[in-house]
Design an enzyme around this catalytic site. Structure first.
Site, PDB file in Angstrom:
ATOM      1  N   THR A 133       0.823  -1.201   0.000  1.00  0.00           N
ATOM      2  CA  THR A 133       0.000   0.000   0.000  1.00  0.00           C
ATOM      3  C   THR A 133       0.861   1.256   0.000  1.00  0.00           C
ATOM      4  O   THR A 133       2.002   1.242   0.481  1.00  0.00           O
ATOM      5  CB  THR A 133      -0.910   0.007   1.248  1.00  0.00           C
ATOM      6  OG1 THR A 133      -1.534   1.287   1.394  1.00  0.00           O
ATOM      7  CG2 THR A 133      -0.104  -0.268   2.520  1.00  0.00           C
ATOM      8  N   TYR A 175      -1.801  -0.229  10.702  1.00  0.00           N
ATOM      9  CA  TYR A 175      -1.977  -0.799   9.368  1.00  0.00           C
ATOM     10  C   TYR A 175      -0.747  -0.552   8.503  1.00  0.00           C
ATOM     11  O   TYR A 175      -0.244  -1.459   7.831  1.00  0.00           O
ATOM     12  CB  TYR A 175      -3.222  -0.208   8.712  1.00  0.00           C
ATOM     13  CG  TYR A 175      -3.386  -0.579   7.257  1.00  0.00           C
ATOM     14  CD1 TYR A 175      -3.810  -1.848   6.899  1.00  0.00           C
ATOM     15  CD2 TYR A 175      -3.131   0.345   6.241  1.00  0.00           C
ATOM     16  CE1 TYR A 175      -3.970  -2.199   5.559  1.00  0.00           C
ATOM     17  CE2 TYR A 175      -3.287   0.008   4.910  1.00  0.00           C
ATOM     18  CZ  TYR A 175      -3.704  -1.271   4.569  1.00  0.00           C
ATOM     19  OH  TYR A 175      -3.854  -1.609   3.251  1.00  0.00           O
TER      20      TYR A 175
END
Length: 358
Positions: A133, A175
């Site tokens: 990501t 995350y």
């Protein structure tokens, strides 16, 4: 064109294969005649419908293993004869990671390590593509920006033209840390053990089979909320910008990475829509309003931790290796997603009330 994996080589394994991206990759490979093994714990909303859709179209070549990447034995069983591996199984929301950081780590970091170790046990490890990501780059505080009516723009002309290249990592949020750790393990298993692994650091992907919700999948969430006549909550001022990539273009990029794994292995690439396919939240709301005939009602809330005000992928390294380019424009892609969700929304339990983050 997809290089078909023959039956003699074993199936293609897709962890998280009933999710949004997994379903699209599986459908593409199955349509080309490749056997696919979907590995998924079916924890996310909408994935059971995705799996049923795949089974209805590809029953003969589709194998399903309902399991969790935290289960080492199940992962080893899934990997045992795979010809290639797409590793998508993940905890995908920043908000959930802030609430349950240990679970987030177990799924994203330890789950990825389970997959890598299962591959390392094989005498002939197959190639693996891992979806990372842009959050591994942190909040990008050093990026100079100017605020305009509907969006932020970088003050640096090169960033405006090309986007943000692969750069120093700066994990932010649990995350970001868990995906970043997994990202680095995938790369290091290429360095330390010679595994043919590739990392895609992805921006915002959207398209059919995406069940966008309050925590993840903001493009689909905005469209679903409009269809349900609900209210959209925007965190921050709505001028934050992302490059968006239609899922069909992502699938093409992924299959190219596998086809050219001799060149792509051991590397991380930024993948997104690039400078020609960007949207701010405010611009998406306006676009959805034009498609729907009415602009959704918008509420504003405070910024979320680690939110990037501007992120657009510089993809020149990957493009130079493979020749890949996004083909679907923002307007075309959002219109196609709107049409698909319009047909599918009733069975996706849209409540129209959930907020979103990017």
């Amino acid at each position: 064109m997809i290089a078909k994996v023959t039956d003699d080589c074993g199936p293609t394994l897709i962890t998280g294969g009933a999710g949004f991206i997994g379903t699209n990759v599986a459908h593409r490979l199955l349509s080309a005649g490749t056997r696919v093994r979907v590995f998924d714990n079916l924890a996310r909303e909408g994935v059971e419908q995705n799996l049923a859709w795949l089974q209805a179209r590809h029953r003969d070549r589709l194998e399903v293993q309902i399991a969790d990447v935290r289960d080492e034995l199940a992962v080893r069983h899934a990997v045992r004869d795979a010809a290639q591996v797409y590793h998508f199984a993940a905890q995908v929301a920043v908000t959930t990671s802030l609430q349950c950081p240990v679970d987030d780590f177990d799924v994203n970091a330890r789950g990825t390590l389970n997959v890598l170790e299962a591959l390392r046990e094989r005498p002939d490890p197959p190639p693996l593509l891992f979806t990372s990501t842009n959050k591994v780059y942190g909040q990008l505080d050093g990026l100079g920006l100017r605020a305009f009516a509907t969006r932020y723009r970088p003050t640096d002309a090169e960033v405006r033209r090309q986007g943000i290249a692969e750069q120093q990592l700066a994990f932010h949020s649990p995350y970001g840390c868990s995906k970043g750790a997994a990202d680095q393990y995938v790369l290091d298993y290429a360095r330390s053990f010679g595994l043919p692994t590739v990392v895609f650091r992805m921006s915002c992907i959207y398209g059919p089979h995406q069940c966008g919700c309050e925590d993840q999948g903001w493009v689909a969430h905005f469209v679903r909320t409009a269809l349900a006549e609900g209210r959209v909550t925007v965190y921050g001022d709505g001028r934050q910008v992302r490059d968006v990539l239609f899922v069909e273009d992502l699938v093409e990029a992924m299959t190219l990475a596998m086809r050219h794994v001799d060149r792509t292995a051991g590397q991380a690439f930024n993948i997104g829509g690039g400078p020609s396919n960007t949207l701010s939240l405010l611009e998406l709301i306006e676009l959805v309003g034009r498609l729907h005939g009415r602009v959704p009602t918008v509420d504003f809330d405070r910024w979320r931790p680690g939110d990037q005000r501007y992120y657009v992928s510089d993809m020149r390294r990957y493009q130079a290796l493979t020749g890949w380019r996004p083909r679907v424009t923002v307007r075309e892609g959002v219109a196609r997603l709107y049409a698909w969700l319009g047909r599918s929304a009733p069975r996706l339990h849209v409540d129209g009330s959930a907020p979103t983050a990017v």
